[in-house]
Design an enzyme around this catalytic site. Structure first.
Site, PDB file in Angstrom:
ATOM      1  N   LYS A 168       0.804  -1.238   0.000  1.00  0.00           N
ATOM      2  CA  LYS A 168       0.000   0.000   0.000  1.00  0.00           C
ATOM      3  C   LYS A 168       0.836   1.288   0.000  1.00  0.00           C
ATOM      4  O   LYS A 168       0.381   2.349   0.411  1.00  0.00           O
ATOM      5  CB  LYS A 168      -1.006   0.049   1.178  1.00  0.00           C
ATOM      6  CG  LYS A 168      -1.853  -1.164   1.406  1.00  0.00           C
ATOM      7  CD  LYS A 168      -2.214  -1.943   0.202  1.00  0.00           C
ATOM      8  CE  LYS A 168      -3.176  -1.314  -0.752  1.00  0.00           C
ATOM      9  NZ  LYS A 168      -3.274  -2.143  -2.019  1.00  0.00           N
ATOM     10  N   HIS A 194       7.757  -7.786  -1.531  1.00  0.00           N
ATOM     11  CA  HIS A 194       7.437  -7.023  -0.317  1.00  0.00           C
ATOM     12  C   HIS A 194       8.381  -7.431   0.826  1.00  0.00           C
ATOM     13  O   HIS A 194       8.215  -6.971   1.954  1.00  0.00           O
ATOM     14  CB  HIS A 194       5.997  -7.303   0.142  1.00  0.00           C
ATOM     15  CG  HIS A 194       4.937  -6.559  -0.629  1.00  0.00           C
ATOM     16  ND1 HIS A 194       5.094  -5.286  -1.098  1.00  0.00           N
ATOM     17  CD2 HIS A 194       3.667  -6.934  -0.975  1.00  0.00           C
ATOM     18  CE1 HIS A 194       3.983  -4.893  -1.715  1.00  0.00           C
ATOM     19  NE2 HIS A 194       3.115  -5.879  -1.667  1.00  0.00           N
TER      20      HIS A 194
HETATM   21  P1  A3P Z   1      -4.888   4.794  -1.825  1.00  0.00           P
HETATM   22  O1  A3P Z   1      -5.559   3.654  -1.142  1.00  0.00           O
HETATM   23  O2  A3P Z   1      -4.435   5.852  -0.880  1.00  0.00           O
HETATM   24  O3  A3P Z   1      -5.692   5.354  -2.944  1.00  0.00           O
HETATM   25  P2  A3P Z   1       0.075  -0.573  -3.603  1.00  0.00           P
HETATM   26  O4  A3P Z   1       0.169  -0.467  -5.072  1.00  0.00           O
HETATM   27  O5  A3P Z   1       1.397  -0.624  -2.916  1.00  0.00           O
HETATM   28  O6  A3P Z   1      -0.870  -1.632  -3.190  1.00  0.00           O
HETATM   29  O7  A3P Z   1      -0.520   0.826  -3.089  1.00  0.00           O
HETATM   30  C1  A3P Z   1      -1.854   1.156  -3.331  1.00  0.00           C
HETATM   31  C2  A3P Z   1      -2.023   2.650  -3.236  1.00  0.00           C
HETATM   32  O8  A3P Z   1      -1.454   3.270  -4.400  1.00  0.00           O
HETATM   33  C3  A3P Z   1      -3.498   3.024  -3.245  1.00  0.00           C
HETATM   34  O9  A3P Z   1      -3.560   4.252  -2.501  1.00  0.00           O
HETATM   35  C4  A3P Z   1      -3.755   3.248  -4.725  1.00  0.00           C
HETATM   36  O10 A3P Z   1      -4.892   4.000  -5.014  1.00  0.00           O
HETATM   37  C5  A3P Z   1      -2.478   3.949  -5.126  1.00  0.00           C
HETATM   38  N1  A3P Z   1      -2.152   3.821  -6.567  1.00  0.00           N
HETATM   39  C6  A3P Z   1      -2.325   2.756  -7.375  1.00  0.00           C
HETATM   40  N2  A3P Z   1      -1.911   3.036  -8.618  1.00  0.00           N
HETATM   41  C7  A3P Z   1      -1.474   4.310  -8.600  1.00  0.00           C
HETATM   42  C8  A3P Z   1      -0.946   5.184  -9.614  1.00  0.00           C
HETATM   43  N3  A3P Z   1      -0.779   4.787 -10.856  1.00  0.00           N
HETATM   44  N4  A3P Z   1      -0.602   6.432  -9.238  1.00  0.00           N
HETATM   45  C9  A3P Z   1      -0.762   6.860  -7.964  1.00  0.00           C
HETATM   46  N5  A3P Z   1      -1.277   6.089  -6.970  1.00  0.00           N
HETATM   47  C10 A3P Z   1      -1.616   4.824  -7.286  1.00  0.00           C
END
Ligand code: A3P
Length: 324
Positions: free
Chosen positions: A70, A135
């Protein structure tokens, strides 16, 4: 082979019985979390993680996208893939348009090693150099990754936003499993104690942060917030670090902005491939794209929670030179 599998399963089962255990965030079929080598994992991942640690042989040319869950993993996978392989496909045929970032850059411990302790890595990586995701904390990476000249790009994020992202993400999975919600208070307490997949956050981040200070040519340490602030600058920096800087021609043709746009939250979120179906870990693919904003924590956390997290950040990071 089945006998080997069985004894291996027995070994992991015995190991799991000796480890500290806590309820996972998703409950139900999600299993419990176990503390192994100082970090929390679900039992299913422990088996494949140990295979990865035991068998993976890094090449000097390999690239690894590493993160705490995340923190922007999906975004960094998309960017690294698009930068590294940009001369392998036509500009309007980026594979990201038809496959998810997690299918194109697969997690070693959750995915690649999940079905097979010795997977055929050459066939798994369509393009070369090989590109993978993880991770795992730095300390738990296979020694061949640390000893080779392979490169690691790591992304972290303000822990308050990470917590809110994690709580929302796992909350949807609880709904799906018909589990009662995990209250914000309960989740927050688990978060502060470091009890979540690949937690605790401070140890995860500091492991990569310190390694990146010692080996700046090997590990590039990125922050989600910095990418949000100036994506073109970060895309160029990432390309330089990976040894594939943009040429003047490419810059003139707007290739940097094009990559930033393909990998943007707005673009990836609306693609059919990211809207339908489940990830390898069983989460709806659309849940990997929620808000994509900086500072959403202020819509959720109470002043007391902010105070507790600020103290935690202060205690863990003040001497590190790392600022959130
Ligand atoms: P939020 O829940 O704050 O919106 P991960 O990819 O490590 O699982 O992290 C997920 C977080 O990154 C989520 O944050 C998601 O919406 C955001 N996210 C996913 N793709 C993204 C992108 N292309 N640009 C910016 N944020 C992104």
């Amino acid at each position: 082979i089945q006998d080997v599998d069985k004894s291996w399963d027995d070994e992991v089962r015995q190991l799991v019985q000796t480890l500290p255990k806590e309820e996972s965030w998703i409950g139900g079929g999600g299993g419990s979390l176990y503390l192994y080598q100082g970090f929390w994992y679900i039992a299913r991942y422990l088996k494949s993680m140990i295979s990865f640690q035991t068998h993976f042989q890094a090449f000097d040319s390999d690239v690894l996208v590493a993160s705490c869950p995340k923190c922007g993993t999906t975004w960094l996978k998309a960017l690294t893939f698009s930068i590294l392989y940009r001369d392998r496909f036509a500009r309007d045929e980026n594979p990201l348009l038809t496959s998810t970032p997690h299918q194109l850059v697969r997690f070693l411990e959750h995915d690649v090693y999940a079905d097979n302790p010795c997977p055929d890595l050459e066939n798994i990586c369509v393009y070369k150099p090989r590109l993978f995701g993880t991770h795992l904390p730095y300390a738990s990476l296979p020694t061949s990754i640390k000893d080779s000249r392979c490169k690691i790009v790591y992304i972290c994020r303000n822990p308050m936003d990470m917590f809110i992202s994690l709580w929302n993400f796992t909350g949807k999975r609880r709904d799906q499993n018909q589990e009662p919600p995990l209250s914000l208070d309960e989740a927050f307490d688990k978060f502060c104690r470091g009890v979540y997949l690949s937690g605790p956050f401070p140890e995860h981040v500091l492991g990569y942060w310190k390694a990146s200070q010692e080996k700046p040519n090997k590990i590039l340490f990125l922050k989600y917030e910095d990418l949000k602030e100036d994506i073109s600058c970060r895309v160029k920096h990432l390309a330089m670090f990976l040894g594939v800087p943009f040429t003047e021609d490419e810059e003139r043709q707007g290739v940097v902005e094009e990559i930033a746009k393909v990998c943007s939250f707005e673009n990836l979120k609306q693609l059919e491939v990211n809207q339908k179906g489940l990830s390898r870990a069983g989460f709806p693919r659309k849940d990997y794209f929620r808000k994509g904003e900086v500072g959403d924590w202020s819509n959720y956390l109470t002043p007391a929670m902010v105070e507790r997290l600020e103290k935690l950040i202060h205690n863990n990071f003040d001497d590190s030179g790392l600022v959130f």
